[in-house]
Design a protein around this motif. Sequence first.
Motif, PDB file in Angstrom:
ATOM      1  N   GLU B  44       0.825  -1.203   0.000  1.00 37.45           N
ATOM      2  CA  GLU B  44       0.000   0.000   0.000  1.00 37.45           C
ATOM      3  C   GLU B  44       0.867   1.264   0.000  1.00 37.45           C
ATOM      4  OE1 GLU B  44      -3.018  -1.377   0.154  1.00 37.45           O
ATOM      5  OE2 GLU B  44      -4.076   0.493  -0.300  1.00 37.45           O
ATOM      6  N   ASP B  45       1.805   1.300   0.917  1.00 34.44           N
ATOM      7  CA  ASP B  45       2.698   2.461   1.038  1.00 34.44           C
ATOM      8  C   ASP B  45       3.419   2.741  -0.275  1.00 34.44           C
ATOM      9  OD1 ASP B  45       2.097   2.625   3.752  1.00 34.44           O
ATOM     10  OD2 ASP B  45       3.819   1.382   4.355  1.00 34.44           O
ATOM     11  N   VAL B  46       3.957   1.668  -0.843  1.00 34.57           N
ATOM     12  CA  VAL B  46       4.736   1.811  -2.076  1.00 34.57           C
ATOM     13  C   VAL B  46       3.855   2.317  -3.214  1.00 34.57           C
ATOM     14  CG1 VAL B  46       6.072   0.570  -3.824  1.00 34.57           C
ATOM     15  CG2 VAL B  46       6.402   0.037  -1.405  1.00 34.57           C
ATOM     16  N   MET B  47       2.688   1.692  -3.374  1.00 33.38           N
ATOM     17  CA  MET B  47       1.751   2.093  -4.423  1.00 33.38           C
ATOM     18  C   MET B  47       1.417   3.565  -4.351  1.00 33.38           C
ATOM     19  SD  MET B  47      -1.199  -0.783  -4.041  1.00 33.38           S
ATOM     20  CE  MET B  47      -2.355   0.255  -4.976  1.00 33.38           C
ATOM     21  N   GLU B  48       1.110   3.982  -3.132  1.00 34.27           N
ATOM     22  CA  GLU B  48       0.702   5.355  -2.919  1.00 34.27           C
ATOM     23  C   GLU B  48       1.819   6.323  -3.241  1.00 34.27           C
ATOM     24  OE1 GLU B  48      -0.818   6.471   1.058  1.00 34.27           O
ATOM     25  OE2 GLU B  48      -2.323   4.919   0.591  1.00 34.27           O
ATOM     26  N   ASP B  49       2.973   5.989  -2.724  1.00 36.58           N
ATOM     27  CA  ASP B  49       4.097   6.898  -2.841  1.00 36.58           C
ATOM     28  C   ASP B  49       4.559   7.034  -4.290  1.00 36.58           C
ATOM     29  OD1 ASP B  49       6.176   8.554  -2.109  1.00 36.58           O
ATOM     30  OD2 ASP B  49       6.486   7.452  -0.248  1.00 36.58           O
ATOM     31  N   LEU B  50       4.615   5.930  -5.006  1.00 36.39           N
ATOM     32  CA  LEU B  50       5.104   5.984  -6.380  1.00 36.39           C
ATOM     33  C   LEU B  50       3.984   6.098  -7.409  1.00 36.39           C
ATOM     34  CD1 LEU B  50       7.868   3.210  -6.246  1.00 36.39           C
ATOM     35  CD2 LEU B  50       8.149   5.667  -5.928  1.00 36.39           C
TER      36      LEU B  50
END
Lengths: 167, 167
Positions: B44-50
């Motif tokens: 989730e974090d990665v998806m959001e950030d990138l």
Amino acid sequence: MNYDEAKMKFVSTWGSLGTLWGINKAMAQIQALLFISTKPLSMEDVMEDLKISRGNTSMNLRQLMDWGIVTKEIIPGERKEYFTTEKNVQELARIIAKERSRREIQPVIKVLKEVSSITDDGTEKTRELIKQTKALHDLTETADDMIHKMATQKQNWITKSVLKFMK
Amino acid sequence: MNYDEAKMKFVSTWGSLGTLWGINKAMAQIQALLFISTKPLSMEDVMEDLKISRGNTSMNLRQLMDWGIVTKEIIPGERKEYFTTEKNVQELARIIAKERSRREIQPVIKVLKEVSSITDDGTEKTRELIKQTKALHDLTETADDMIHKMATQKQNWITKSVLKFMK
DNA sequence: ATAAACTTTCAATAATTATTGAAAGTTTAA
DNA sequence: TTAAACTTTCAATAATTATTGAAAGTTTAT
């Protein structure tokens, strides 16, 4: 395996390795072809042998010349232009290493330096960013240094020095 | 340049450098993000950030794990999976060098050996093919050797030994 | 100056590679 | 066992990159 099979195999393998040293397939194949040719080749020769179009051949030969890997050869009495590649592998490695450094590594070093120089506001995330980009900056710079030292090494660095160095 | 700008700059630069070490943009960016993160990140974090899709994130995280660069982190009480990357740059360089050798250099060495071993029929072109592929074989093998020596070097090879070696 | 021989350019197209998103799959808690 | 929480898969699509081919450009010989 006869000559033609071996030649084809070499050209296509070297071609697909192109990505490893950052050039495209056609470019690498043209270079490979010249590399094992006993005489300079014309654009016509290259097109025929690799079955690629005139435009493609022209563009990729130009790129190879930009890299400094291929040179035009003037053959007296001939109207066509002929091409040869650097035949000495050490020299070839040198040129490629140097160019890749200039084109790709240097710009990254610049960015890493910029990023690692932001002002430390004391937060953990900023500290981590600075710390890690600094570490990468150092690594990249040292590796690049190494490449340059290799590249300017006049004589045979690889066969002579490496094994000894590596203890 | 503030933290967010610096972070973005780092992630995208590192991402575009991906090709240099043979991985794709998303993969390199995910690694970059984890590299400067102070704690493990969820998909989730990665998806959001990138701003990349779930599927893309999943696939690229897997690839990074295949490379051995990223590992799953189990956080007690959490249902999600969390990810971290190797934070030590030397170790990172080691892993990448080793993997690239295995995936790309070794197969080429094999072909070069095959090709340079065809029977010499005495013609000039066959001789040239044998000679040049042999030279490439030697160079590639030595370079690969060097990479392996670096990779198994336990301590700090790059900062300590290289400059001295390079005379 | 002309034309033949040759090379370069570049818009169109093809081939390749990356990305999405939703359905299918898996795991965990109750 | 069920369902919620999460991950993986993969066909469709988008983005990128390579290639073609023909028109424009250049050079050379006469």
